[in-house]
Scaffold this motif. Structure first.
Motif, PDB file in Angstrom:
ATOM      1  N   THR A   1     -15.504  16.931   4.202  1.00 50.16           N
ATOM      2  CA  THR A   1     -14.772  16.454   2.876  1.00 50.16           C
ATOM      3  C   THR A   1     -15.520  15.284   2.307  1.00 50.16           C
ATOM      4  OG1 THR A   1     -13.347  15.095   4.225  1.00 50.16           O
ATOM      5  CG2 THR A   1     -12.611  16.995   3.409  1.00 50.16           C
ATOM      6  N   LEU A   2     -15.354  14.963   1.005  1.00 46.42           N
ATOM      7  CA  LEU A   2     -15.883  13.768   0.481  1.00 46.42           C
ATOM      8  C   LEU A   2     -14.681  13.361  -0.549  1.00 46.42           C
ATOM      9  CD1 LEU A   2     -18.390  12.215  -0.399  1.00 46.42           C
ATOM     10  CD2 LEU A   2     -18.480  13.474  -2.534  1.00 46.42           C
ATOM     11  N   THR A   3     -14.434  11.923  -0.037  1.00 45.73           N
ATOM     12  CA  THR A   3     -13.052  11.468  -0.582  1.00 45.73           C
ATOM     13  C   THR A   3     -13.630  10.189  -1.634  1.00 45.73           C
ATOM     14  OG1 THR A   3     -11.864  12.224   0.965  1.00 45.73           O
ATOM     15  CG2 THR A   3     -10.844  10.354  -0.248  1.00 45.73           C
ATOM     16  N   LEU A   4     -13.165  10.314  -2.737  1.00 45.39           N
ATOM     17  CA  LEU A   4     -13.393   9.142  -3.551  1.00 45.39           C
ATOM     18  C   LEU A   4     -11.999   8.458  -4.034  1.00 45.39           C
ATOM     19  CD1 LEU A   4     -15.038   7.455  -5.715  1.00 45.39           C
ATOM     20  CD2 LEU A   4     -14.406   9.028  -7.526  1.00 45.39           C
ATOM     21  N   HIS A   5     -11.948   7.084  -3.478  1.00 50.59           N
ATOM     22  CA  HIS A   5     -10.698   6.437  -3.741  1.00 50.59           C
ATOM     23  C   HIS A   5     -11.142   5.183  -4.522  1.00 50.59           C
ATOM     24  CE1 HIS A   5      -6.565   4.987  -1.803  1.00 50.59           C
ATOM     25  NE2 HIS A   5      -6.747   4.674  -2.945  1.00 50.59           N
ATOM     26  N   LYS A   6     -10.836   5.238  -5.918  1.00 55.48           N
ATOM     27  CA  LYS A   6     -10.752   4.143  -6.708  1.00 55.48           C
ATOM     28  C   LYS A   6      -9.622   3.170  -6.445  1.00 55.48           C
ATOM     29  CE  LYS A   6     -12.983   6.970 -10.454  1.00 55.48           C
ATOM     30  NZ  LYS A   6     -13.096   7.428 -11.639  1.00 55.48           N
ATOM     31  N   TYR A   7      -9.753   2.054  -6.260  1.00 54.10           N
ATOM     32  CA  TYR A   7      -8.731   1.072  -5.970  1.00 54.10           C
ATOM     33  C   TYR A   7      -7.611   1.232  -7.124  1.00 54.10           C
ATOM     34  CZ  TYR A   7     -12.142  -0.848  -2.829  1.00 54.10           C
ATOM     35  OH  TYR A   7     -13.089  -0.860  -1.679  1.00 54.10           O
ATOM     36  N   GLY A   8      -6.461   1.245  -6.618  1.00 51.83           N
ATOM     37  CA  GLY A   8      -5.022   1.321  -7.315  1.00 51.83           C
ATOM     38  C   GLY A   8      -4.990   2.838  -7.727  1.00 51.83           C
ATOM     39  N   LYS A   9      -5.668   3.739  -7.391  1.00 50.82           N
ATOM     40  CA  LYS A   9      -5.485   5.313  -7.873  1.00 50.82           C
ATOM     41  C   LYS A   9      -5.353   6.134  -6.880  1.00 50.82           C
ATOM     42  CE  LYS A   9      -7.774   4.460 -12.231  1.00 50.82           C
ATOM     43  NZ  LYS A   9      -8.461   4.658 -13.473  1.00 50.82           N
ATOM     44  N   GLU A  10      -5.013   7.249  -6.851  1.00 47.41           N
ATOM     45  CA  GLU A  10      -4.842   8.332  -5.876  1.00 47.41           C
ATOM     46  C   GLU A  10      -6.092   8.761  -5.571  1.00 47.41           C
ATOM     47  OE1 GLU A  10      -2.387  10.073  -4.442  1.00 47.41           O
ATOM     48  OE2 GLU A  10      -0.954   8.472  -5.197  1.00 47.41           O
ATOM     49  N   ALA A  11      -6.359   9.070  -4.249  1.00 49.59           N
ATOM     50  CA  ALA A  11      -7.754   9.565  -3.854  1.00 49.59           C
ATOM     51  C   ALA A  11      -8.148  11.025  -4.221  1.00 49.59           C
ATOM     52  CB  ALA A  11      -7.515   9.351  -2.335  1.00 49.59           C
ATOM     53  N   GLU A  12      -9.338  11.328  -4.458  1.00 49.45           N
ATOM     54  CA  GLU A  12      -9.697  12.529  -4.888  1.00 49.45           C
ATOM     55  C   GLU A  12     -10.655  13.183  -3.621  1.00 49.45           C
ATOM     56  OE1 GLU A  12     -11.736  12.084  -8.459  1.00 49.45           O
ATOM     57  OE2 GLU A  12     -10.463  10.365  -9.200  1.00 49.45           O
ATOM     58  N   VAL A  13     -10.293  14.326  -3.142  1.00 48.55           N
ATOM     59  CA  VAL A  13     -10.931  14.728  -2.025  1.00 48.55           C
ATOM     60  C   VAL A  13     -11.365  16.101  -2.482  1.00 48.55           C
ATOM     61  CG1 VAL A  13     -10.278  15.637   0.282  1.00 48.55           C
ATOM     62  CG2 VAL A  13      -9.108  13.754  -0.488  1.00 48.55           C
ATOM     63  N   SER A  14     -12.628  16.254  -2.259  1.00 46.61           N
ATOM     64  CA  SER A  14     -13.479  17.452  -2.515  1.00 46.61           C
ATOM     65  C   SER A  14     -13.843  17.866  -1.014  1.00 46.61           C
ATOM     66  CB  SER A  14     -14.618  17.205  -3.149  1.00 46.61           C
ATOM     67  OG  SER A  14     -14.313  16.645  -4.551  1.00 46.61           O
ATOM     68  N   THR A  15     -14.017  19.178  -1.156  1.00 45.92           N
ATOM     69  CA  THR A  15     -14.533  20.021   0.016  1.00 45.92           C
ATOM     70  C   THR A  15     -15.899  20.307  -0.205  1.00 45.92           C
ATOM     71  OG1 THR A  15     -12.304  21.063   0.562  1.00 45.92           O
ATOM     72  CG2 THR A  15     -14.226  22.039   1.532  1.00 45.92           C
ATOM     73  N   LEU A  16     -16.653  19.829   0.921  1.00 47.11           N
ATOM     74  CA  LEU A  16     -17.819  20.491   0.709  1.00 47.11           C
ATOM     75  C   LEU A  16     -18.451  21.690   1.326  1.00 47.11           C
ATOM     76  CD1 LEU A  16     -19.319  16.530   1.324  1.00 47.11           C
ATOM     77  CD2 LEU A  16     -19.095  17.768  -0.734  1.00 47.11           C
TER      78      LEU A  16
END
Length: 136
Positions: free
Chosen positions: A54-69
């Motif tokens: 997985t690749l997880t982008l967590h912008k501070y103050g927002k929900e994490a966005e998880v992508s499967t690689l």
């Protein structure tokens, strides 16, 4: 109690001419398998987890966005598939195809290696190392 001198854990702090500072913390001893990269920035963090694929982008103050690689861990190849992908890039390049995003200019590759040599010198000598020391 053997002749193996490979580093099993390390912390490296880097300061760049443009004012950017970065740190690397590496350890060989973890509960899981595969590599886990975490990048912390001023707006959030990015986590690449080889074991979970997985690749997880967590912008501070927002929900994490998880992508499967897909195919992150190609079976039978080293470095999370990186070794075989380097060879694919070389073959593609030699066949006249456009360079992939992972191909770098030689100056960038040399600078990356100089940084690693500096980190190793610092580890051995217990002192701050200027990369310019290697550009003679």
């Amino acid at each position: 109690a053997c002749d193996n001198t490979v580093v099993d854990h390390q912390s490296v702090v880097m300061s760049f001419e443009n004012g950017v500072e970065a740190s690397l913390v590496m350890t060989a001893f973890t509960a899981g398998g595969g590599r886990r990269y975490t990048f912390h920035g001023t707006l959030g963090e990015l986590v690449l987890d080889e074991e979970a694929n997985t690749l997880t982008l967590h912008k501070y103050g927002k929900e994490a966005e998880v992508s499967t690689l897909s195919d992150l861990n190609e079976k039978g190849y080293g470095h999370g598939g990186g070794d075989v992908n380097i060879m694919r890039d070389v073959i593609s390049y030699l066949n006249g195809e456009a360079p992939s995003i992972s191909m770098t200019y030689i100056d960038d590759s040399v600078n990356g290696h100089l940084l690693v040599y500096g980190a190793e010198e610092s580890r051995k000598t217990h002192r701050i190392v200027e990369i310019d020391e290697y550009r003679r």
